[in-house]
Design a protein around this motif. Structure first.
Motif, PDB file in Angstrom:
ATOM      1  N   THR A  83       0.818  -1.216   0.000  1.00  0.00           N
ATOM      2  CA  THR A  83       0.000   0.000   0.000  1.00  0.00           C
ATOM      3  C   THR A  83       0.849   1.262   0.000  1.00  0.00           C
ATOM      4  OG1 THR A  83      -1.754  -1.180   1.167  1.00  0.00           O
ATOM      5  CG2 THR A  83      -1.827   1.228   1.210  1.00  0.00           C
ATOM      6  N   ASN A  84       1.867   1.312   0.834  1.00  0.00           N
ATOM      7  CA  ASN A  84       2.673   2.530   0.958  1.00  0.00           C
ATOM      8  C   ASN A  84       3.372   2.912  -0.346  1.00  0.00           C
ATOM      9  OD1 ASN A  84       1.805   2.476   3.557  1.00  0.00           O
ATOM     10  ND2 ASN A  84       3.799   2.139   4.499  1.00  0.00           N
ATOM     11  N   PRO A  85       4.091   1.999  -1.008  1.00  0.00           N
ATOM     12  CA  PRO A  85       4.691   2.380  -2.300  1.00  0.00           C
ATOM     13  C   PRO A  85       3.636   2.742  -3.352  1.00  0.00           C
ATOM     14  CG  PRO A  85       5.734   0.407  -1.433  1.00  0.00           C
ATOM     15  CD  PRO A  85       4.525   0.659  -0.585  1.00  0.00           C
ATOM     16  N   LYS A  95     -14.298  -3.456 -10.872  1.00  0.00           N
ATOM     17  CA  LYS A  95     -13.138  -4.199 -10.423  1.00  0.00           C
ATOM     18  C   LYS A  95     -12.291  -3.343  -9.480  1.00  0.00           C
ATOM     19  CE  LYS A  95      -9.117  -6.767 -12.037  1.00  0.00           C
ATOM     20  NZ  LYS A  95      -8.313  -7.206 -13.204  1.00  0.00           N
ATOM     21  N   GLU A  96     -11.987  -3.895  -8.318  1.00  0.00           N
ATOM     22  CA  GLU A  96     -11.274  -3.113  -7.308  1.00  0.00           C
ATOM     23  C   GLU A  96      -9.789  -3.071  -7.624  1.00  0.00           C
ATOM     24  OE1 GLU A  96     -12.103  -4.499  -3.396  1.00  0.00           O
ATOM     25  OE2 GLU A  96     -14.185  -3.838  -3.422  1.00  0.00           O
ATOM     26  N   ASN A  97      -9.195  -1.923  -7.337  1.00  0.00           N
ATOM     27  CA  ASN A  97      -7.763  -1.772  -7.531  1.00  0.00           C
ATOM     28  C   ASN A  97      -7.023  -2.304  -6.318  1.00  0.00           C
ATOM     29  OD1 ASN A  97      -7.621   0.453  -5.514  1.00  0.00           O
ATOM     30  ND2 ASN A  97      -8.866   1.525  -7.035  1.00  0.00           N
ATOM     31  N   ILE A  98      -5.700  -2.223  -6.359  1.00  0.00           N
ATOM     32  CA  ILE A  98      -4.877  -2.788  -5.297  1.00  0.00           C
ATOM     33  C   ILE A  98      -5.123  -2.109  -3.953  1.00  0.00           C
ATOM     34  CG2 ILE A  98      -2.931  -1.258  -5.837  1.00  0.00           C
ATOM     35  CD1 ILE A  98      -1.064  -3.504  -4.995  1.00  0.00           C
ATOM     36  N   ARG A 109      -9.546  -4.166   2.137  1.00  0.00           N
ATOM     37  CA  ARG A 109     -10.473  -5.226   2.566  1.00  0.00           C
ATOM     38  C   ARG A 109      -9.738  -6.304   3.358  1.00  0.00           C
ATOM     39  NH1 ARG A 109     -15.559  -5.014   0.805  1.00  0.00           N
ATOM     40  NH2 ARG A 109     -16.047  -3.822  -1.088  1.00  0.00           N
ATOM     41  N   ARG A 110      -8.590  -6.714   2.877  1.00  0.00           N
ATOM     42  CA  ARG A 110      -7.846  -7.771   3.569  1.00  0.00           C
ATOM     43  C   ARG A 110      -7.332  -7.290   4.922  1.00  0.00           C
ATOM     44  NH1 ARG A 110      -7.956 -12.501   5.333  1.00  0.00           N
ATOM     45  NH2 ARG A 110      -5.937 -13.504   5.638  1.00  0.00           N
TER      46      ARG A 110
END
Length: 345
Positions: free
Chosen positions: A163-165, A303-306, A312-313
């Protein structure tokens, strides 16, 4: 050096042996038998033998039994039949010879005495075996729980490392567009980026941070995004918090804000807007991000992005009571996040 598992096994028997001895002494007291001090010595003598035998039976012999080695396994068990019967009788006789063990009660024949000692032995096997099984079961559950926690923490760290990068990459793209256009706002955007980087380096390593810290980052990110647009972009950011020090996983909310700009406002041609609302009351978090889009509801790619998939996870790993809804509408996209902060996994 002894293995840690061996040390833990010793620790189990350190309290298991006295417990078995105490159980037998309590039985003697209940039966109201005479010569109690001498019976204490007798019990210690018998229990010392059975403790050693049970230890080797349960810890070394039974784990090595196998159908593939049927003959050797059978011989091992037959040896213990001897040890728990005639061997136990010999141990009692040695105690009598050394004047440690005292013959109490009515004399009986050798066959009867061996039968009595076999019953004593079987009682010890049942006691040591059942307690050991319960101990191993509890220990296995604890080890499994610790392994699960370690696995979840490793996955959380991995999600953060993604997520951070990803967040940083999108932010650098914004600055690049300003620098390419030789905008006078580029220095200000770099300053705001430095604040975000400082926060990501020094604050996100801890599992929790004060919600006010995340608010500052969201404000800096919103201001950074706003630099790319003219006055046509309308941004409304409001919050209602009972406690600004309320703890929250760092950067948990930022993916929804980032998603609103990257996949919403950037694709809107007319009247772009972003509405952000955050409230925390009675440890109930409500975070609503609404933004304009360039498509009607049926044309929107759901469609969900990263960023959203990682969010969600993370929620699955962090909380047991939460809800994340994404609702595409006609030229509007709404993301709603509700968390019971007291439901931390």
């Amino acid at each position: 050096m002894k293995k840690l598992s061996d040390i833990k096994r010793y620790q189990l028997y350190i309290w298991l042996v006295p417990a078995f001895l105490l159980l037998n002494l309590v039985a003697d007291v209940i039966d109201d038998r005479t010569d109690f001090p001498r019976r204490v010595v007798n019990e210690i003598w018998l229990v010392s033998y059975l403790s050693v035998v049970n230890y080797y039976l349960l810890e070394y012999t039974l784990p090595k039994l196998s159908w593939k080695r049927f003959v050797s396994s059978f011989l091992r068990l037959f040896l213990y039949v001897f040890i728990f019967s005639l061997g136990f009788y010999i141990w009692r006789y040695i105690g009598l010879s050394l004047h440690i063990f005292s013959a109490l009660g009515t004399p009986v024949s050798m066959e009867q005495r061996i039968g009595i000692l076999i019953g004593y032995s079987l009682k010890s096997v049942a006691f040591f075996g059942i307690i050991r099984h319960i101990y191993n079961y509890i220990k296995l559950k604890q080890d499994t729980q610790q392994l699960r926690i370690a696995s979840q923490q490793a996955e959380l760290n991995y999600l953060k490392s993604q997520t951070n990068p990803h967040f940083l990459f999108n932010t650098l793209n914004n600055i690049y567009s300003l620098a390419r256009d030789k905008s006078d706002l580029a220095p200000e955007s770099i300053l705001r980026l430095s604040k975000i980087l400082r926060y990501m380096l020094y604050e996100t390593s801890s599992p929790y941070t004060a919600v006010e810290q995340d608010l500052k980052i969201i404000e800096d990110y919103v201001a950074l995004e706003k630099l790319r647009y003219d006055d046509s972009l309308r941004i409304n950011f409001n919050y209602d918090l009972e406690d600004m020090k309320q703890s929250l996983p760092p950067l948990l909310l930022i993916p929804l804000v980032e998603n609103a700009f990257k996949h919403g406002v950037s694709e809107t041609r007319e009247q772009p807007f972003v509405d952000i609302h955050l409230s925390i009351k009675n440890r109930q978090l409500l975070f609503i991000v609404k933004n304009s889009t360039g498509d009607r509801a049926g044309e929107t790619n759901t469609k969900e992005n990263i960023g959203l998939s990682n969010l969600r996870r993370q929620l699955q790993l962090l909380y047991t009571d939460y809800q994340l809804k994404v609702l595409p509408g006609d030229y509007i996209f709404t993301a709603t996040l509700q968390i019971n902060l007291a439901s931390h996994a």
